[in-house]
Write an enzyme that holds these catalytic residues in place. Structure first.
Site, short mmCIF file in Angstrom:
data_model
loop_
_atom_site.label_atom_id
_atom_site.label_comp_id
_atom_site.label_asym_id
_atom_site.label_seq_id
_atom_site.Cartn_x
_atom_site.Cartn_y
_atom_site.Cartn_z
N CYS A 33 31.78 -71.77 37.98
CA CYS A 33 31.87 -71.50 39.37
C CYS A 33 30.76 -70.40 39.37
O CYS A 33 31.14 -69.26 39.15
CB CYS A 33 33.24 -71.05 39.99
SG CYS A 33 33.08 -70.44 41.62
N ASN B 220 29.51 -68.53 42.31
CA ASN B 220 30.04 -67.52 43.08
C ASN B 220 31.10 -66.73 42.57
O ASN B 220 31.25 -65.52 42.26
CB ASN B 220 30.49 -67.90 44.39
CG ASN B 220 29.34 -68.32 45.33
OD1 ASN B 220 28.46 -67.67 45.40
ND2 ASN B 220 29.63 -69.34 46.16
N ASN C 11 30.47 -82.22 42.74
CA ASN C 11 30.27 -81.67 44.07
C ASN C 11 29.15 -82.13 44.77
O ASN C 11 28.07 -82.56 44.22
CB ASN C 11 29.93 -79.93 43.72
CG ASN C 11 31.04 -79.17 43.21
OD1 ASN C 11 32.39 -79.75 43.05
ND2 ASN C 11 30.63 -78.20 42.71
N ARG D 28 34.48 -80.35 44.66
CA ARG D 28 35.64 -81.22 43.93
C ARG D 28 36.68 -80.52 43.90
O ARG D 28 36.84 -79.19 43.76
CB ARG D 28 35.36 -81.49 42.43
CG ARG D 28 34.15 -82.57 42.04
CD ARG D 28 34.09 -82.58 40.58
NE ARG D 28 33.80 -81.16 39.96
CZ ARG D 28 33.86 -80.82 38.60
NH1 ARG D 28 33.96 -81.76 37.83
NH2 ARG D 28 33.42 -79.50 38.27
N CYS E 134 28.95 -72.43 47.62
CA CYS E 134 28.92 -72.73 46.42
C CYS E 134 27.90 -72.25 45.51
O CYS E 134 26.86 -72.93 45.81
CB CYS E 134 29.32 -74.49 46.31
SG CYS E 134 29.36 -74.97 44.46
#
Length: 285
Positions: free
Chosen positions: A86, A88, A194, A219, A227
């Site tokens: 991830c 972020n 995603n 997802r 994102c």
């Protein structure tokens, strides 16, 4: 038997997380427990959960520990499912480590993830993470989404986790998307993906920097305000479409703010802010 857990709430351009400090790897939360914590009506509310654990204390962190990354980001989606990475989240994770005195960003900070070790530094936007190498797949994926009149070709891009990027023709088309319903992919990638919908700026390049606007369906989460890896994937896809003269620096506007992307020595780097919003305690059954 219930237990009370201290937590922190943080976000990066509106992509928000419940952060649990578990340095010795003692927490064993089920997918359902994580989903409750992330539920916006019955829990704290978040797009995902970041568990802060020493790399040596989680089986998936063995390689990271061997590479000298003390901390591992155990990232889980809002439904409790595990995710590779991830973007972020890495910045929020670094901000938490620094805030708690667990690490310093006076020098590059290496953290473990399921997509390998990522290095973070300070930047003019806040924090920058080196997401590593990327892969642009030449095979299109058809994407059907509510609000689009026909299926559109999507560009698969892997930046440590899988993405499919769809180019739209106008701001109006981007606004008309209904992302309360999950878009359909054909064929469906084995691990899902995603899905980013992008509109290039007009002009595309200003002062040597490319610009795009993006919305995303993640997802295991749904539409999010931002994102990080999706921002990187979107910039990479538009750069791929634009050809060899395209710039290596990009600015990407998402509903939650603005992020920077740059390509350097075969790596893609993501920069943006990270905020810690509040601390609290939650009782979990």
């Amino acid at each position: 038997m219930s237990r009370t857990l201290p937590f922190t709430k943080g976000h990066g351009t509106g992509n928000d997380f419940v952060i649990l400090s578990d340095p010795d790897g003692e927490l064993d939360l089920s997918d359902d427990q994580i989903a409750v914590l992330c539920d916006r009506r019955f829990g704290i509310g978040a797009d995902g959960l970041l568990r802060v654990v020493r790399s040596a204390r989680i089986a998936e962190g063995a390689d990271a520990a061997a590479a000298g990354a003390e901390w591992f980001m155990d990232y889980r989606n809002a439904d409790g499912s595990k995710a590779e990475m991830c973007g972020n989240g890495t910045r929020v994770f670094a901000r938490f480590l620094e805030d708690q005195g667990l690490a310093s960003l006076d020098a590059p900070l290496r953290i473990g993830t399921r997509a390998g070790v990522k290095t973070l530094t300070r930047s003019e936007r806040g924090f920058e993470v080196d997401l590593g190498e990327w892969v642009v797949d030449e095979n299109d994926v058809l994407v059907r989404a509510r609000g689009l009149d026909v299926a559109r070709p999507g560009q698969p891009v892997d930046v440590g986790n899988p993405h499919v990027v769809v180019a739209l023709s106008s701001e109006a088309e981007l606004e008309a998307l209904d992302l309360t319903v999950q878009p359909l992919l054909d064929p469906l990638p084995p691990a899902g993906a995603n899905i980013e919908f992008v509109v290039p700026s007009d002009p595309l390049v200003v002062g040597g920097v490319g610009g795009i606007r993006m919305r995303v369906f993640e997802r295991g989460v749904g539409e999010t305000l931002s994102c990080g890896t999706g921002v990187a994937a979107a910039a990479l896809a538009v750069r791929h479409w634009a050809g060899p003269a395209a710039p290596e620096a990009w600015v990407v506007d998402v509903p939650g703010g603005t992020l920077g992307v740059r390509m350097h020595d075969g790596h893609v780097l993501l920069s943006g802010p990270a905020s810690l919003v509040f601390h609290g305690e939650v009782t979990l059954a």
